[in-house]
Design a protein around this motif. Structure first.
Motif, short mmCIF file in Angstrom:
data_model
loop_
_atom_site.label_atom_id
_atom_site.label_comp_id
_atom_site.label_asym_id
_atom_site.label_seq_id
_atom_site.Cartn_x
_atom_site.Cartn_y
_atom_site.Cartn_z
N LYS A 1 -5.14 4.08 -5.57
CA LYS A 1 -4.58 3.51 -6.86
C LYS A 1 -5.23 4.11 -8.14
O LYS A 1 -4.75 3.99 -9.24
N SER A 2 -6.16 5.00 -8.11
CA SER A 2 -6.64 5.96 -8.99
C SER A 2 -5.92 6.85 -9.55
O SER A 2 -5.30 7.50 -8.60
N ASN B 1 -8.57 1.69 -3.33
CA ASN B 1 -9.12 1.73 -4.76
C ASN B 1 -8.98 3.34 -5.02
O ASN B 1 -8.36 3.64 -6.26
N ILE C 1 -10.38 -1.16 1.61
CA ILE C 1 -10.57 -1.52 0.23
C ILE C 1 -11.02 -0.42 -0.53
O ILE C 1 -10.26 0.11 -1.71
N ALA C 2 -11.74 0.26 0.00
CA ALA C 2 -12.11 1.85 -0.59
C ALA C 2 -11.09 2.76 -0.79
O ALA C 2 -10.71 3.49 -1.91
N THR D 1 0.74 -1.16 -0.02
CA THR D 1 0.03 -0.01 -0.08
C THR D 1 0.85 1.24 -0.06
O THR D 1 1.91 1.19 0.69
#
Length: 178
Positions: free
Chosen positions: A155-156, A152, A148-149, A30
């Motif tokens: 990563k965007s 995401n 998880i949110a 992460t």
């Protein structure tokens, strides 16, 4: 039969290692950390949540720091009673309103709701222990979804300044009486 089970277990372990399986929440992978977690109600649910999020608050070798604002609320309802009025089935519901903030800007606002139905236990002490474990499990499920949110989002490549409101809800299992 025992040999077959052992061979199957060894085969599955080799298969998972060979396919490149890595744990979803492996901390080295992460690129974010949680710089601050705040709440409007400092209740026992929040303390459990903060303890679960503690590994993600380490900012060593992490690029992006997110702030979380969370409000956790627990509800316990009786769903059915016997003819004498004694509870038979309960529903524990955990609600969380989460705002994820990056550099003072609201990135995502999301509501989570987790439910669990369970039967009454004759021993009140066992029932209380069971409810405490359920509470921890529901909070853990919510914290996993929040991580998880955040993964995401991190990563965007482009983070929108628009607010995204999503309501997630799920009902988990049905406990049995002991």
């Amino acid at each position: 039969m025992k040999n077959f089970t052992n061979y199957l277990l060894i085969f599955l372990i080799l298969l998972l290692n060979g396919c490149g399986f890595t744990p979803m929440f492996k901390m080295q992978s992460t690129s974010f950390y949680l710089s601050e977690i705040t709440t409007n109600n400092n209740n026992s649910e929040y303390q459990i949540f903060k303890r679960l999020m503690k590994p993600h608050m380490n900012n060593e070798n992490k690029e992006i720091g997110y702030d979380l604002i969370i409000n956790l609320n627990k509800e316990k309802n009786i769903l059915s009673k016997d003819s004498n009025g004694n509870p038979l089935v309960y529903l524990m519901k955990m609600n969380a309103k989460v705002s994820i903030i990056l550099n003072g800007t609201l990135v995502v606002s999301r509501n989570y709701e987790k439910k669990f139905r369970y039967s009454h236990k004759s021993n009140i002490f066992d029932l209380n222990l069971y409810e405490n474990e359920l509470e921890k499990n529901l909070i853990k499920n919510i914290s996993d979804e929040i991580i998880i949110a955040v993964i995401n989002i991190s990563k965007s490549t482009s983070i929108s300044n628009n607010n995204i409101n999503i309501k997630g809800s799920s009902e988990v299992g049905y406990g049995t009486a002991s």
